[in-house]
Each structure stands twice: as C-alpha cells, then as structure tokens.
Design a protein around this motif. Structure first.
Motif: not given
Length: 171
Positions: A85-91, A94-97, A99-105
């Motif tokens: 499960v990937t988490i990041g700012r990239e749309s 799977e978990i889309f956050l 905010d600029v404090t979150v990297s794309r990947k």
C-alpha cells in the motif's frame, strides 16, 4: 568582524575571533511535540468510537487499518488489505495525503503472509521529511498494534483486528 561574547563557551578547535562561528540558531518550539506514551491496548481501544471498534472486530485476520486519532484528517480510516500500500501526495497513491509536508511517493506499507502470522512493515521511499514510527525516524521497520506512523503532518495509528469487548485481546 564577528566577536564572541565573553559568556559564550569556547568551541574546541575553533579560533576565538573566527568568522566561522555561528552565533545564531533557530528552534521552533511549535514544531516539537511529545513522544507518544506507550498506551495499553485497552486504553488505545477505549479511545475508539463504537463504529471504529466494530470495524476492527470485522477485519480479516490478514488485514490491518490505519486510523487517524489526532491531528489533520482526524477520524480518517485506511484499510491495509494488499501486499503493498503506497502512501503519498501523488493522486495514484492508495493512501492519498494532500499536503506539502508529504512527498509524492512518501512511504509504503508491506504485508508479508506466512502460515504462522501476517506481518506489516513501513518503508520510507526517500521522502524529504522522513517517516516516523512512534516519533522516531525510520527507513524500514515492522509495525505493531498501536504504533503511530507520522507521514508529513499526518499521524496514523496502526491497528490489527480485535476480538471481544473493548478490553478484548489482540489477534
């Protein structure tokens, strides 16, 4: 020319009137927060709403869930039911956050199944701000029930399936 005040401690190896001495530093107290106290499983489960607790009771044994108990996105729930499960700012995460404090990947959650147990690990994907587990920066580490994972300004608490009442045991 930079001169050090008389009450400034001498820095070993530094010249006394050197331009290399930095007399200023900035510490933003508002960015600091206490390290989370290890909570007992009972107090952690008692902090959940009835709906959240019932969702955890209905989780499959090989799944887990992130619940945001505080901070931005409070109340958000994220099911961890696949091997990666990937988490990041990239749309496409799977978990889309968003905010600029979150990297794309930013990071990923890895699930490993065996005949004995299912384990989960978090792995930082060389994010700018890092990934923290219980307020300690981690590149890769296993997750345990109740761990707080910080991704940017988001704080996500890791839960495994539960049984019984709120004072019930963890599977």
């Amino acid at each position: 020319m930079v001169t050090t005040p008389s009450d400034t401690p001498e820095i070993p190896g530094a010249k006394s009137n050197s331009k290399d001495i930095d007399l200023t530093s900035t510490l933003h107290i508002s960015s600091l927060r206490p390290v989370p106290d290890p909570q007992s499983d009972n107090s952690l489960l008692d902090a959940l709403t009835s709906e959240e607790f019932n969702i955890l009771k209905d989780l499959a044994r090989d799944c887990a869930m992130f619940i945001s108990l505080a901070g931005p996105g409070k109340g958000a729930r994220f099911l961890l039911n696949s091997d990666c499960v990937t988490i990041g700012r990239e749309s496409s995460s799977e978990i889309f956050l968003d905010d600029v404090t979150v990297s794309r990947k930013h990071c990923q959650i890895l699930r490993t199944k065996s005949s004995i147990a299912t384990t989960f690990e978090v792995e930082d994907l060389k994010s700018l701000n890092g990934t923290y587990v219980n307020a300690v920066s981690k590149v890769r580490t296993s997750l345990n029930h109740g761990d707080e994972v910080q991704v940017g300004k988001y704080r996500l608490t890791f839960f495994r399936p539960v049984t019984g009442q709120r004072s019930g045991e963890i599977l």
